[in-house]
Design an enzyme around this catalytic site. Structure first.
Site, mmCIF file in Angstrom:
data_model
loop_
_atom_site.group_PDB
_atom_site.id
_atom_site.type_symbol
_atom_site.label_atom_id
_atom_site.label_comp_id
_atom_site.label_asym_id
_atom_site.label_seq_id
_atom_site.Cartn_x
_atom_site.Cartn_y
_atom_site.Cartn_z
ATOM 1 N N GLN A 109 -127.417 -57.781 -81.432
ATOM 2 C CA GLN A 109 -126.332 -56.974 -81.991
ATOM 3 C C GLN A 109 -125.226 -56.822 -80.944
ATOM 4 O O GLN A 109 -125.491 -56.880 -79.746
ATOM 5 C CB GLN A 109 -126.820 -55.574 -82.363
ATOM 6 N N ARG A 125 -87.511 -26.033 -66.195
ATOM 7 C CA ARG A 125 -87.383 -27.462 -65.898
ATOM 8 C C ARG A 125 -86.709 -27.660 -64.538
ATOM 9 O O ARG A 125 -85.883 -26.853 -64.110
ATOM 10 C CB ARG A 125 -86.558 -28.156 -66.974
ATOM 11 N N LYS A 137 -97.610 -24.958 -72.734
ATOM 12 C CA LYS A 137 -96.164 -24.967 -72.503
ATOM 13 C C LYS A 137 -95.466 -23.753 -73.103
ATOM 14 O O LYS A 137 -94.727 -23.038 -72.424
ATOM 15 C CB LYS A 137 -95.544 -26.213 -73.149
ATOM 16 N N HIS A 185 -89.818 -33.408 -64.538
ATOM 17 C CA HIS A 185 -91.083 -32.712 -64.311
ATOM 18 C C HIS A 185 -91.327 -32.505 -62.822
ATOM 19 O O HIS A 185 -90.730 -33.177 -61.973
ATOM 20 C CB HIS A 185 -92.260 -33.497 -64.895
ATOM 21 N N ARG A 243 -92.038 -39.596 -64.765
ATOM 22 C CA ARG A 243 -91.270 -38.494 -65.353
ATOM 23 C C ARG A 243 -90.692 -37.598 -64.252
ATOM 24 O O ARG A 243 -89.579 -37.066 -64.392
ATOM 25 C CB ARG A 243 -92.160 -37.676 -66.288
ATOM 26 N N ASP A 274 -96.870 -30.266 -62.562
ATOM 27 C CA ASP A 274 -96.902 -30.577 -63.995
ATOM 28 C C ASP A 274 -97.806 -31.775 -64.241
ATOM 29 O O ASP A 274 -98.508 -31.847 -65.258
ATOM 30 C CB ASP A 274 -95.500 -30.927 -64.510
ATOM 31 N N SER A 295 -97.052 -31.372 -68.215
ATOM 32 C CA SER A 295 -96.405 -32.585 -68.691
ATOM 33 C C SER A 295 -97.185 -33.228 -69.838
ATOM 34 O O SER A 295 -98.381 -33.485 -69.717
ATOM 35 C CB SER A 295 -96.305 -33.578 -67.531
ATOM 36 N N GLY A 296 -96.477 -33.507 -70.931
ATOM 37 C CA GLY A 296 -97.119 -34.199 -72.042
ATOM 38 C C GLY A 296 -97.549 -35.602 -71.656
ATOM 39 O O GLY A 296 -98.653 -36.046 -71.994
ATOM 40 N N HIS A 297 -96.664 -36.334 -70.949
ATOM 41 C CA HIS A 297 -97.028 -37.680 -70.505
ATOM 42 C C HIS A 297 -98.287 -37.644 -69.636
ATOM 43 O O HIS A 297 -99.178 -38.491 -69.780
ATOM 44 C CB HIS A 297 -95.879 -38.305 -69.708
ATOM 45 N N HIS A 331 -88.438 -28.689 -74.347
ATOM 46 C CA HIS A 331 -89.670 -27.901 -74.325
ATOM 47 C C HIS A 331 -89.997 -27.612 -72.869
ATOM 48 O O HIS A 331 -89.523 -28.304 -71.958
ATOM 49 C CB HIS A 331 -90.822 -28.607 -75.038
#
Length: 500
Positions: A288, A326, A318, A455, A449, A459, A385-387, A380
């Site tokens: 398998q 920022r 956030k 950022h 970033r 962050d 940091s979103g990234h 925002h």
């Protein structure tokens, strides 16, 4: 209900029971909102006075909406410009998820304060990043400006970045803090090597832009704080190059799909036939192989699936916990203070006395932080940091899936003008492992970033760990609901090993 239906219901109840047994953390911010009201927190696109200070009533309207969580209250938040840029998704952190940890069940530490030496150190780093955007990474060892930046950063009292002998060097500057970050070229192999996407082989030649910096004039800076629309940056499809500088990678993260680099990494590793982790049940089977579970399709969907779940956790931090200023807005406070527009003596003195600020003023005539993007930061808050959160989540999945110790064959590096890849033959050429290069790609994308000016270092460093926690929770749920006996082993960003 059939036996299968009963079992399906029970499996979902079992996952819910895990959440009910999990500790729920206290959510603690750094107290700036109370100590320095309307000066030290995020307020972009709200009304601001001529000094760039947010209107108190408008900020309180934002706080009211975050408190009531009512959509109509969010719609009533005043704007600083006609057709101002819209707030980015403040309600995302209120969502529930059906896999992995609840978005509000995780936390990150309080952000460095505006009056702290750590915040100063992170700001000094950002000014040097801005000044050195156009220096090729391969030229760092010999470039005068990089040497000056390393010297300035080494003298800061609370700069939390990798050092050699207690000092920043051209070999460590602007890098992440895992072992993999410090091996080999600045850029991860996963940002350079060709991507095999089905029958399409994609060289990683990226659109690049010339050396334009933004928001270095007060009127431009103020308009952007008020949320006024600006002419967007254009992609330059006539000048495609391999990534070779801070400018290039900042442009990359201006337009990337958030999980892009990690989906690419997964495709590169699959194309190389990189070995899976020994806990994958199909490593040990004779008749398998994995596909929908513990195979390529499972991986390719999972590495992208964790991204949106990580974002929900970070968006709660956030908007509802930290609301950190920022870097571009902090640069405005620095400029106003040093030019005697306002007294912001709460700002820690190390940034005000740094060589980075003197060099910035010498080049641009202001103390504003030069931005790589015309609009500056997204609308925002900064922390986290979103990234970086997505990076932490996606890379954690990849580290769990593959044998982290496997050495990538035939490493490459971009030449100084980005026109071709050349073999990397440095002393670490045979030490670029899957795990190390995955940690590095997470750092590269998150730090890009920062290089763009949007950022702070913390962050990034705190957010990859938040993303990691989201991914670990999802991987645990995957193991619980799939039929096979599987485990995942991985090295966390703090260097410790764990097994799921």
């Amino acid at each position: 209900m059939s036996d299968r239906g009963i079992d399906a219901r029970q499996s979902r109840l079992d996952l819910a029971e895990v959440i009910s047994r999990s500790p729920w953390p206290d959510q603690v911010n750094n107290g700036e909102e109370g100590d320095y009201p309307y000066l030290a927190n995020f307020s972009k696109s709200l009304p601001h006075n001529e000094f760039g200070e947010v209107d108190a009533a408008a900020y309180n309207a934002l706080l009211r909406a975050l408190s009531t969580q009512d959509n109509e209250d969010f719609e009533r938040i005043p704007t600083g410009c006609e057709n101002a840029r819209r707030l980015i998704n403040p309600q995302a952190g209120l969502a529930f998820d059906v896999e992995g940890p609840d978005p509000q069940s995780l936390t990150i530490p309080p952000a460095p304060r505006i009056d702290s030496a750590r915040n100063s150190a992170e700001a000094v780093e950002l000014y040097w990043m801005a000044l050195s955007r156009d220096i090729p990474f391969t030229a760092y060892e010999s470039h005068r400006l990089i040497a000056e930046a390393a010297q300035d950063l080494s003298e800061l009292s609370d700069y939390r970045a990798p050092k050699i002998g207690g000092r920043i060097t051209p070999a460590t500057i602007f890098r992440g803090d895992t072992r993999g970050d410090l091996r080999g070229p600045y850029l991860s192999q996963f940002l350079l090597r060709d991507i095999q996407y089905g029958t399409l082989r994609i060289p990683q030649r990226q659109d690049t832009v010339s050396d334009a910096d933004y928001l270095t004039a007060w009127d431009d800076w103020l308009a952007v704080q008020r949320g006024c629309q600006v002419e967007p940056e254009r992609r330059n499809q006539q000048d495609r190059r391999y990534l070779r500088s801070g400018r290039d990678i900042a442009h990359y993260v201006h337009f990337d799909a958030l999980y892009e680099a990690y989906l690419n990494a997964a495709l590169i590793l699959l194309d190389l036939n990189a070995p899976f982790d020994q806990g994958n049940p199909y490593v040990h089977t004779r008749r398998q192989e994995g596909f929908g579970t513990y195979g390529g399709p499972h991986l390719l969907s999972l590495v992208t699936e964790v991204a949106t779940r990580a974002l929900k956790a970070q968006w709660f931090q956030k908007w509802f916990v930290h609301r950190r200023l920022r870097p571009e807005a902090f640069g405005g406070r620095v400029h106003a203070h040093l030019t005697n527009l306002r007294d912001y003596s709460m700002i820690d003195s190390e940034v005000l006395e740094s060589r980075a600020l003197k060099a910035t003023y010498g080049k641009f005539g202001t103390f504003l932080l030069p931005q790589a993007f015309p609009e500056g930061s997204p609308v925002h808050p900064s922390y986290g940091s979103g990234h970086a959160t997505v990076a932490g989540a996606c890379v954690t999945v990849l580290k769990a899936w593959f044998d982290e110790s496997w050495v990538l064959p035939e490493p490459v590096v971009s030449n100084e003008d980005g026109t071709e890849l050349v073999p990397f033959t440095g002393p670490d050429a045979n030490r670029l492992t899957v795990g190390g290069e995955l940690d590095k790609v997470a750092s590269n994308i998150a730090t890009a970033r920062n290089i763009g000016g949007v950022h702070w270092r913390s962050d990034y460093t705190e957010s990859v760990r938040l993303g990691e926690a989201v991914a670990i929770g999802i991987l645990r749920d995957q193991v619980r609901v799939n039929h096979e006996a599987a485990t995942f082993g991985l090295t966390r960003f703090d260097g410790t090993r764990m097994t799921i």
